[in-house]
Design an enzyme around this catalytic site. Structure first.
Site, PDB file in Angstrom:
ATOM      1  N   ASP A  10       0.836  -1.198   0.000  1.00  0.00           N
ATOM      2  CA  ASP A  10       0.000   0.000   0.000  1.00  0.00           C
ATOM      3  C   ASP A  10       0.880   1.261   0.000  1.00  0.00           C
ATOM      4  O   ASP A  10       2.099   1.170   0.176  1.00  0.00           O
ATOM      5  CB  ASP A  10      -0.924  -0.044   1.231  1.00  0.00           C
ATOM      6  N   GLU A  46       0.101  -0.211  -5.261  1.00  0.00           N
ATOM      7  CA  GLU A  46      -0.906   0.846  -5.353  1.00  0.00           C
ATOM      8  C   GLU A  46      -0.227   2.156  -5.774  1.00  0.00           C
ATOM      9  O   GLU A  46      -0.744   3.241  -5.543  1.00  0.00           O
ATOM     10  CB  GLU A  46      -1.654   1.012  -4.029  1.00  0.00           C
ATOM     11  N   TRP A  47       0.914   2.017  -6.357  1.00  0.00           N
ATOM     12  CA  TRP A  47       1.768   3.143  -6.744  1.00  0.00           C
ATOM     13  C   TRP A  47       1.012   4.190  -7.584  1.00  0.00           C
ATOM     14  O   TRP A  47       0.957   5.371  -7.201  1.00  0.00           O
ATOM     15  CB  TRP A  47       2.995   2.525  -7.414  1.00  0.00           C
ATOM     16  N   PRO A  48       0.380   3.789  -8.717  1.00  0.00           N
ATOM     17  CA  PRO A  48      -0.289   4.832  -9.498  1.00  0.00           C
ATOM     18  C   PRO A  48      -1.446   5.514  -8.768  1.00  0.00           C
ATOM     19  O   PRO A  48      -1.645   6.724  -8.931  1.00  0.00           O
ATOM     20  CB  PRO A  48      -0.796   4.109 -10.743  1.00  0.00           C
ATOM     21  N   LEU A  49      -2.161   4.775  -7.944  1.00  0.00           N
ATOM     22  CA  LEU A  49      -3.270   5.386  -7.193  1.00  0.00           C
ATOM     23  C   LEU A  49      -2.789   6.575  -6.362  1.00  0.00           C
ATOM     24  O   LEU A  49      -3.421   7.634  -6.324  1.00  0.00           O
ATOM     25  CB  LEU A  49      -3.924   4.319  -6.293  1.00  0.00           C
ATOM     26  N   TYR A  50      -1.639   6.426  -5.717  1.00  0.00           N
ATOM     27  CA  TYR A  50      -1.108   7.493  -4.871  1.00  0.00           C
ATOM     28  C   TYR A  50      -0.353   8.546  -5.675  1.00  0.00           C
ATOM     29  O   TYR A  50      -0.003   9.603  -5.161  1.00  0.00           O
ATOM     30  CB  TYR A  50      -0.213   6.896  -3.771  1.00  0.00           C
ATOM     31  N   ASP A  98     -10.694   2.942  -3.361  1.00  0.00           N
ATOM     32  CA  ASP A  98     -11.147   1.639  -2.863  1.00  0.00           C
ATOM     33  C   ASP A  98     -12.563   1.300  -3.316  1.00  0.00           C
ATOM     34  O   ASP A  98     -13.446   2.155  -3.316  1.00  0.00           O
ATOM     35  CB  ASP A  98     -11.135   1.638  -1.329  1.00  0.00           C
TER      36      ASP A  98
HETATM   37  C1  GLA Z   1      -6.060   1.314   1.407  1.00  0.00           C
HETATM   38  C2  GLA Z   1      -6.155   0.315   0.266  1.00  0.00           C
HETATM   39  C3  GLA Z   1      -7.238  -0.707   0.575  1.00  0.00           C
HETATM   40  C4  GLA Z   1      -6.907  -1.417   1.885  1.00  0.00           C
HETATM   41  C5  GLA Z   1      -6.759  -0.394   2.994  1.00  0.00           C
HETATM   42  C6  GLA Z   1      -6.245  -1.030   4.263  1.00  0.00           C
HETATM   43  O1  GLA Z   1      -7.208   2.102   1.503  1.00  0.00           O
HETATM   44  O2  GLA Z   1      -6.429   0.969  -0.951  1.00  0.00           O
HETATM   45  O3  GLA Z   1      -7.338  -1.656  -0.478  1.00  0.00           O
HETATM   46  O4  GLA Z   1      -5.738  -2.164   1.719  1.00  0.00           O
HETATM   47  O5  GLA Z   1      -5.852   0.639   2.631  1.00  0.00           O
HETATM   48  O6  GLA Z   1      -6.039  -0.099   5.283  1.00  0.00           O
END
Ligand code: GLA
Length: 425
Positions: A171, A204-208, A232
């Site tokens: 994450d 989750e690199w691109p999301l952030y 999410d």
């Molecule tokens: C972020 C991620 C979710 C989950 C939560 C856990 O929001 O995007 O998929 O892993 O953290 O805290």
């Protein structure tokens, strides 16, 4: 030994003549993380959407994040047909850790909820013929506030490898800059590789990254096996709709990035929970197949309707998701709240999903000219068409110049498979 494979070079077949096809071919030849993993999208189960950060095992012993929960899911995955259709990874998300590292700076599981430890859990999961996924965070803390991996990438990768972990969801919370984020994701990828264990790397690199700058997907693909782009998922139609709308709005960036070894991850399947109607569950399953998405269910396999189970275990739809050509599908057109998505498959086949986004009225008819599909090649000179969802039905033999008629429930999807036939009569 860690598996390795050379850069992937795939020949486009039916598309090879069009300019767009040339671009796609170019892209799916792009380097993927060189670990030989995720040649098709990862399939499994991930606890987050359904069980979240429930740590109260006294109040809620059956649904808290504990070794018991993962063992029970592993038992069911192995015994109730899930493993047979391809679901393989049992994945732990956030909230598994103790609040502090041990005296050697290693992460440790919460001793009350995981009294036997992660090594024991991975042995158990492996004994069922399944694989174990775990969760950590590139920054100072995980999103739920447990210890982050910043400054500990090597030791954490080694710990996961020692424990026999097979997938890491990494994450991106609590990072101070985009540089720190990018360096951290790269560092962990290399650290995992150095362990010599085959560990799928879920980022989750691109999301952030998106809030600050457009992610460099060529680079991300070189380090990650799949990557979350968007917020999410929730157990609601609103959430599914938003993910689909965001994906289609950015599809020419995303589709180019996907291919064997590296996939866009639109987040977990929430089929079998509370928030989606039957038609909406069909839409999620069909569109996650079109998008070549990892199929990570987040539901309670101990309590799931037979209808949801049948949908999640639908072999024809899974085969589209797992198609070895590995090209992600895209939105072809949107007309009057009807969306037509298509995805090229191996052996000159195509998948076509027709989604009815109108939330008033009853089922709507929609007729598709076959010449309009697959850049004119999906049914050329003729094809057999099968409806796979909502109900498997052989629609029969069609010529290129003909039309196929669909009827789609509100918020539902009709998923078709077209297989070229060389004979015209
Ligand atoms: C972020 C991620 C979710 C989950 C939560 C856990 O929001 O995007 O998929 O892993 O953290 O805290």
């Amino acid at each position: 030994m860690r598996l390795t494979s050379g850069p992937l070079r795939r020949l486009g077949c039916v598309l090879a003549l069009s300019f767009r096809a040339l671009m796609l071919r170019e892209i799916s030849g792009a380097w993927a993380l060189d670990n030989g993993l995720a040649m098709t999208p990862t399939m499994g189960w991930l606890h987050w959407e359904r069980f979240m950060c429930n740590t109260d095992c006294e109040e809620d012993p059956d649904s808290c994040v504990s070794e018991k929960l993962f063992m029970q899911m592993a038992d069911i995955m192995a015994s109730e047909g899930w493993k047979e259709v391809g679901y393989e990874y049992i994945c732990i998300d956030d909230c598994w850790m103790a609040s502090r590292r041990d005296s050697k700076q290693r992460l440790q599981a919460d001793p009350k909820r995981f009294p036997s430890g992660i090594r024991h859990l991975s042995d158990y999961v492996h004994s069922k013929g399944l694989k174990l996924g775990i969760y950590a965070d590139v920054g100072k803390k995980t999103c739920a506030g447990y210890p982050g991996s910043l400054g500990h990438y090597n030791i954490d990768a080694e710990t996961f490898a020692d424990w026999g972990v097979d997938l890491l969801k990494f994450d991106g919370c609590y990072c101070d800059s985009v540089e720190e984020l990018a360096n951290g994701y790269k560092h962990m990828s290399l650290a995992l590789n150095k362990t010599g264990r085959s560990i799928v790397y879920s980022c989750e690199w691109p999301l952030y990254m998106w809030p600050f700058q457009k992610p460099n997907y060529t680079e991300i693909r070189r380090y990650c096996n799949h990557w979350r782009n968007f917020g999410d998922i929730y157990d609601s139609w609103q959430s599914i709709k938003t993910i689909l709308a965001w994906t289609s709005a950015n599809q020419w960036t995303l589709v180019r990035a996907a291919g064997p070894g590296g996939w866009n991850d639109p987040d977990m399947l929430v089929i079998g929970n509370f928030g989606l109607s039957w038609d909406q569950q069909v839409t999620q399953m069909a569109l996650w197949a079109i998008m070549a998405a990892p199929l990570l269910m987040s539901n309670d396999l101990r309590h799931i309707s037979s209808q949801a189970k049948t949908l999640l275990q639908n072999k024809d739809v899974i085969a589209i998701n797992q198609d070895p050509l590995g090209k992600q599908g895209y939105l072809l057109r949107k007309e009057d709240s009807i969306e037509v998505w298509e995805r090229p498959l191996s052996n000159l086949a195509w998948a076509v999903a027709v989604v009815n986004l109108q939330e008033i009225g009853g089922p709507r008819s929609y007729t598709i000219s076959l010449t309009s599909l697959g850049q004119g090649m999906a049914c050329n000179p003729a094809c057999h068409i099968t409806e796979l969802l909502p109900v498997k039905t052989k629609l029969g033999f069609y010529e290129w110049t003909s039309y196929v008629k669909t009827r789609i429930n509100p918020t539902g999807t009709v998923l078709l498979q077209l297989q070229i036939s060389q004979t015209t009569f």
